[in-house]
Design an enzyme around this catalytic site. Structure first.
Site, PDB file in Angstrom:
ATOM      1  N   LYS A 173       0.839  -1.195   0.000  1.00 12.13           N
ATOM      2  CA  LYS A 173       0.000   0.000   0.000  1.00 12.13           C
ATOM      3  C   LYS A 173       0.874   1.245   0.000  1.00 12.13           C
ATOM      4  O   LYS A 173       1.587   1.512   0.957  1.00 12.13           O
ATOM      5  CB  LYS A 173      -0.912   0.047   1.220  1.00 12.13           C
ATOM      6  CG  LYS A 173      -2.027   1.091   1.053  1.00 12.13           C
ATOM      7  CD  LYS A 173      -2.748   1.413   2.353  1.00 12.13           C
ATOM      8  CE  LYS A 173      -1.953   2.360   3.203  1.00 12.13           C
ATOM      9  NZ  LYS A 173      -1.698   3.674   2.576  1.00 12.13           N
ATOM     10  N   GLY A 183       7.950   4.635   7.497  1.00 14.54           N
ATOM     11  CA  GLY A 183       7.100   5.780   7.817  1.00 14.54           C
ATOM     12  C   GLY A 183       7.494   6.337   9.172  1.00 14.54           C
ATOM     13  O   GLY A 183       8.611   6.134   9.638  1.00 14.54           O
ATOM     14  N   GLY A 199       4.938   3.408  13.331  1.00 14.14           N
ATOM     15  CA  GLY A 199       5.746   2.197  13.490  1.00 14.14           C
ATOM     16  C   GLY A 199       5.478   1.496  14.816  1.00 14.14           C
ATOM     17  O   GLY A 199       5.364   0.272  14.882  1.00 14.14           O
ATOM     18  N   GLU A 241      11.284   0.895   9.169  1.00  8.45           N
ATOM     19  CA  GLU A 241      12.230   1.976   8.863  1.00  8.45           C
ATOM     20  C   GLU A 241      11.505   3.254   9.223  1.00  8.45           C
ATOM     21  O   GLU A 241      10.601   3.673   8.513  1.00  8.45           O
ATOM     22  CB  GLU A 241      12.572   2.005   7.367  1.00  8.45           C
ATOM     23  CG  GLU A 241      13.223   0.759   6.832  1.00  8.45           C
ATOM     24  CD  GLU A 241      14.675   0.628   7.235  1.00  8.45           C
ATOM     25  OE1 GLU A 241      15.213   1.571   7.864  1.00  8.45           O
ATOM     26  OE2 GLU A 241      15.268  -0.413   6.922  1.00  8.45           O
ATOM     27  N   CYS A 278      14.069  10.988   5.867  1.00  7.25           N
ATOM     28  CA  CYS A 278      14.191  10.418   7.211  1.00  7.25           C
ATOM     29  C   CYS A 278      15.608  10.495   7.752  1.00  7.25           C
ATOM     30  O   CYS A 278      15.813  10.703   8.940  1.00  7.25           O
ATOM     31  CB  CYS A 278      13.739   8.963   7.191  1.00  7.25           C
ATOM     32  SG  CYS A 278      14.516   8.017   5.873  1.00  7.25           S
ATOM     33  N   GLU A 321      11.250  15.198  14.951  1.00 11.79           N
ATOM     34  CA  GLU A 321      11.422  15.216  13.505  1.00 11.79           C
ATOM     35  C   GLU A 321      10.486  16.270  12.910  1.00 11.79           C
ATOM     36  O   GLU A 321       9.277  16.214  13.094  1.00 11.79           O
ATOM     37  CB  GLU A 321      11.057  13.828  12.974  1.00 11.79           C
ATOM     38  CG  GLU A 321      11.503  13.595  11.577  1.00 11.79           C
ATOM     39  CD  GLU A 321      11.233  12.169  11.129  1.00 11.79           C
ATOM     40  OE1 GLU A 321      10.176  11.612  11.496  1.00 11.79           O
ATOM     41  OE2 GLU A 321      12.075  11.626  10.404  1.00 11.79           O
TER      42      GLU A 321
HETATM   43  P1  NAD Z   1       3.229   7.913   8.176  1.00  9.62           P
HETATM   44  O1  NAD Z   1       3.784   7.065   9.247  1.00  9.62           O
HETATM   45  O2  NAD Z   1       2.162   8.863   8.498  1.00  9.62           O
HETATM   46  O3  NAD Z   1       2.654   7.009   6.999  1.00  9.62           O
HETATM   47  C1  NAD Z   1       3.419   5.998   6.393  1.00  9.62           C
HETATM   48  C2  NAD Z   1       2.501   4.968   5.770  1.00  9.62           C
HETATM   49  O4  NAD Z   1       1.757   4.332   6.796  1.00  9.62           O
HETATM   50  C3  NAD Z   1       1.475   5.509   4.798  1.00  9.62           C
HETATM   51  O5  NAD Z   1       1.325   4.600   3.729  1.00  9.62           O
HETATM   52  C4  NAD Z   1       0.217   5.575   5.621  1.00  9.62           C
HETATM   53  O6  NAD Z   1      -0.924   5.474   4.803  1.00  9.62           O
HETATM   54  C5  NAD Z   1       0.386   4.351   6.509  1.00  9.62           C
HETATM   55  N1  NAD Z   1      -0.335   4.390   7.799  1.00  9.62           N
HETATM   56  C6  NAD Z   1      -0.843   5.460   8.456  1.00  9.62           C
HETATM   57  N2  NAD Z   1      -1.413   5.081   9.618  1.00  9.62           N
HETATM   58  C7  NAD Z   1      -1.257   3.736   9.710  1.00  9.62           C
HETATM   59  C8  NAD Z   1      -1.618   2.757  10.690  1.00  9.62           C
HETATM   60  N3  NAD Z   1      -2.265   3.088  11.820  1.00  9.62           N
HETATM   61  N4  NAD Z   1      -1.291   1.462  10.467  1.00  9.62           N
HETATM   62  C9  NAD Z   1      -0.619   1.113   9.359  1.00  9.62           C
HETATM   63  N5  NAD Z   1      -0.262   2.003   8.388  1.00  9.62           N
HETATM   64  C10 NAD Z   1      -0.566   3.297   8.567  1.00  9.62           C
HETATM   65  O7  NAD Z   1       4.507   8.608   7.545  1.00  9.62           O
HETATM   66  P2  NAD Z   1       4.556   9.640   6.351  1.00  9.62           P
HETATM   67  O8  NAD Z   1       4.059  10.939   6.895  1.00  9.62           O
HETATM   68  O9  NAD Z   1       3.924   9.071   5.136  1.00  9.62           O
HETATM   69  O10 NAD Z   1       6.126   9.685   6.053  1.00  9.62           O
HETATM   70  C11 NAD Z   1       7.006  10.450   6.793  1.00  9.62           C
HETATM   71  C12 NAD Z   1       7.689   9.624   7.857  1.00  9.62           C
HETATM   72  O11 NAD Z   1       8.319   8.486   7.287  1.00  9.62           O
HETATM   73  C13 NAD Z   1       8.781  10.357   8.573  1.00  9.62           C
HETATM   74  O12 NAD Z   1       8.686  10.128   9.960  1.00  9.62           O
HETATM   75  C14 NAD Z   1      10.066   9.738   8.039  1.00  9.62           C
HETATM   76  O13 NAD Z   1      11.154   9.842   8.882  1.00  9.62           O
HETATM   77  C15 NAD Z   1       9.654   8.355   7.774  1.00  9.62           C
HETATM   78  N6  NAD Z   1      10.510   7.749   6.739  1.00  9.62           N
HETATM   79  C16 NAD Z   1      11.458   6.839   7.120  1.00  9.62           C
HETATM   80  C17 NAD Z   1      12.289   6.266   6.182  1.00  9.62           C
HETATM   81  C18 NAD Z   1      13.345   5.275   6.586  1.00  9.62           C
HETATM   82  O14 NAD Z   1      13.877   4.562   5.744  1.00  9.62           O
HETATM   83  N7  NAD Z   1      13.688   5.156   7.858  1.00  9.62           N
HETATM   84  C19 NAD Z   1      12.145   6.586   4.837  1.00  9.62           C
HETATM   85  C20 NAD Z   1      11.168   7.514   4.476  1.00  9.62           C
HETATM   86  C21 NAD Z   1      10.346   8.073   5.444  1.00  9.62           C
END
Ligand code: NAD
Ligand code: MN
Length: 499
Positions: free
Chosen positions: A179, A232, A237, A254, A288, A389
């Site tokens: 997804k 994310g 996470g 991640e 990230c 962050e």
């Molecule tokens: P997010 O955590 O809001 O969303 C990430 C994904 O999770 C999306 O697809 C979202 O639809 C889904 N999601 C949302 N709520 C969920 C739930 N309750 N259960 C399961 N899935 C759910 O993050 P974002 O705003 O899309 O991205 C930014 C974040 O991602 C930042 O914190 C960044 O540091 C992190 N990030 C980390 C890496 C890495 O490799 N460590 C890489 C890119 C981004």
């Protein structure tokens, strides 16, 4: 404008509810595509399809060489369509065309790498050496796919994150339900078309779209799912880890970061100044592993900051498709507002604004989510702008008195994804690197990764690694196989305990 469909069990389908939503270009607010607004029922269909495909074995029992062939075919299509995909990725995510061209190039190269791994990775049972009673039995170590993998990815690198997830899972024979982030589904939908075109067995790859919370939770709790791979935020996470525990799924995460970027007093300033801008402001800081805490020695601090400010003041913000543009929009209005809130917080905490600090407006920028590149000095490491962050173009500059203090502040964070050290003396820098609690440490560089080198976080930045054979290990179960070769009853004296 393309109206994409979800890809479930080898069919392109609408959401069970028949609902759709529009995908928005964050540069101008215009709709560029639409996708189905999926829900829990669509998750269930996709998981059932992935489970069936896994159990039937058309993919999981296929030889590594055959899987490799199909993955390499997909990689070569990605390579041919690099230009087109860079453009789509820019429209979808607001990444500058220079960034998305790099992403499209890397996506093709990395999928080819995963394809090669499929052929080479531990496909044969490994005989365990040095056993007692050698010759009377064998132990073999076998790596097998875990099963059905739920994969959830963010909006900052939508195309690359899809490749990082699909590549290793498919190379090792798993079936997947992926997804993309709801804001940036386009490249995942394009990938679905490619997997279909090449003829991957039905149900091996399933790609679904819709809201993260409801669908994400279903993907994390469904009893047919064996593993959840997530990239994310740290807060989501944590939820995923908790939810997945009910059925004890394998989980790799991640998550977020707040990396310290330590400039040593002997650093080559020409490179370190530009390198620090690159570290913190690439993709408007929505990265990230970005170097968002710049740690400077008191000596030379002012001129270092002045030079960064000077360069940022001439940064070009605008249409991501214009190759001259260095800063595109942030992904969404809520993200922009959250970044602006952090700027307010920084001021309230007593940090000193050196440049930026506002939404960027002006003729072309009005319709987009633009924030001026922003620098705070006089930041102390316990301020929220140093601990949390921000995920936008905001750099927090922290002074240090000596290297020990720099290291202890660098490590004083819930995160541990990345860190960096700049010094003319590599041995000195390596010594600092060895004391930094982070999964990725750069010396005199930032952001550069290799698909051969594992990437991932310490502490609350995550669990597990991506890339390299270590990355593939995260998608396999270990089976130990015992084969008896004793042949005679006499050679099995332990039976006498019972019989
Ligand atoms: P997010 O955590 O809001 O969303 C990430 C994904 O999770 C999306 O697809 C979202 O639809 C889904 N999601 C949302 N709520 C969920 C739930 N309750 N259960 C399961 N899935 C759910 O993050 P974002 O705003 O899309 O991205 C930014 C974040 O991602 C930042 O914190 C960044 O540091 C992190 N990030 C980390 C890496 C890495 O490799 N460590 C890489 C890119 C981004
Ligand atoms: Mn978008």
């Amino acid at each position: 404008m393309e109206n994409y469909k979800m890809y479930i069990g080898g069919d392109f389908v609408d959401a069970d509810s028949n609902e759709r939503y529009e995908v928005i270009n964050p540069y101008n607010g215009e709709a560029i595509a639409s996708v189905p607004r999926g829900g829990v029922r669509d998750v269930d269909k996709a998981v059932v399809a992935a489970r069936k495909a896994f159990n039937e074995g058309a993919w999981s029992q296929m030889s590594g060489e055959e899987r490799s062939e199909l993955l390499l075919k997909a990689a070569s299509i990605l390579k041919q369509r690099m230009k087109e995909y860079a453009r789509l990725e820019s429209l979808d995510s607001g990444g500058t065309i220079n960034k998305t061209r790099a992403d499209a190039f890397l996506a093709a190269r990395q999928l080819a790498y995963f394809g090669e791994q499929a052929a080479n990775y531990n496909n044969e049972p490994q005989e365990i050496q040095g056993l007692m009673r050698a010759g009377r039995h064998f132990h073999y170590l076998i790596r097998e796919p875990i099963g059905v993998c739920s994969q959830i990815i963010p909006w900052n690198f939508p195309y690359l994150m899809a490749i990082w997830k699909l590549g290793p899972a498919l190379a090792t024979g798993n079936t997947v339900v992926l997804k993309p982030a709801s804001l940036t589904p386009i490249m995942a939908m394009e990938l679905a078309k490619i997997f279909d075109e090449i003829g991957f067995p039905k149900g091996v790859v399933n790609i679904i779209t819709g809201p993260g919370d409801s669908m994400g939770e279903a993907m994390t709790t469904h009893p047919f799912v064996d593993k959840v791979a997530f990239t994310g935020s740290t807060s989501v996470g944590r939820k995923i880890m908790a939810k997945a525990s009910e059925t004890m799924k394998k989980v790799t995460l991640e998550c977020g970061g707040k990396a310290a970027n330590i400039i040593m007093d002997d650093a080559d300033l020409d490179i370190a100044i530009d390198g620090s801008i690159w570290a913190s402001f690439y993709h408007q800081g929505q990265v990230c592993e970005a170097g968002t805490r710049l740690m400077l020695p008191a000596e030379g601090h002012d001129s270092f900051v002045e030079k960064i400010v000077e360069k940022l003041n001439s940064a070009k913000l605008g249409n991501p498709l214009d190759p001259e543009v260095q800063f595109g929009p942030l992904i969404s209005a809520p993200q922009m507002n959250s970044v602006l809130d952090y700027i307010k917080i920084g001021k309230q905490e007593g940090a000193l604004l050196k440049c930026g600090g506002n939404r960027a407006l002006g003729k072309e920028l009005e319709k987009g989510n633009f924030v001026e590149p922003t620098i705070f000095v006089n930041v102390s490491n316990d301020m929220r702008i140093a601990q949390e962050e921000i995920f936008g173009p905001v750099l927090s500059v922290i002074n240090y008195k000596n290297v020990d203090q720099a290291i202890s502040m660098a490590n004083d964070s819930i995160y541990g994804l990345s860190a960096g050290v700049w010094s003319a003396n590599t041995n000195r820098a390596k010594n600092v690197a060895s004391r930094l609690r982070a999964g990725m440490v750069w010396i005199n560089e930032w952001h550069i990764l290799s698909e051969l080198a594992p990437f991932g976080g310490y502490k609350q930045s995550g669990n597990g690694r991506e890339f390299g054979d270590v990355g593939l290990n995260e998608y396999t179960e270990l089976k130990t196989l015992y084969v008896d070769d004793a042949k005679t009853r006499k050679n099995k004296p332990w039976y006498d305990m019972v019989v």
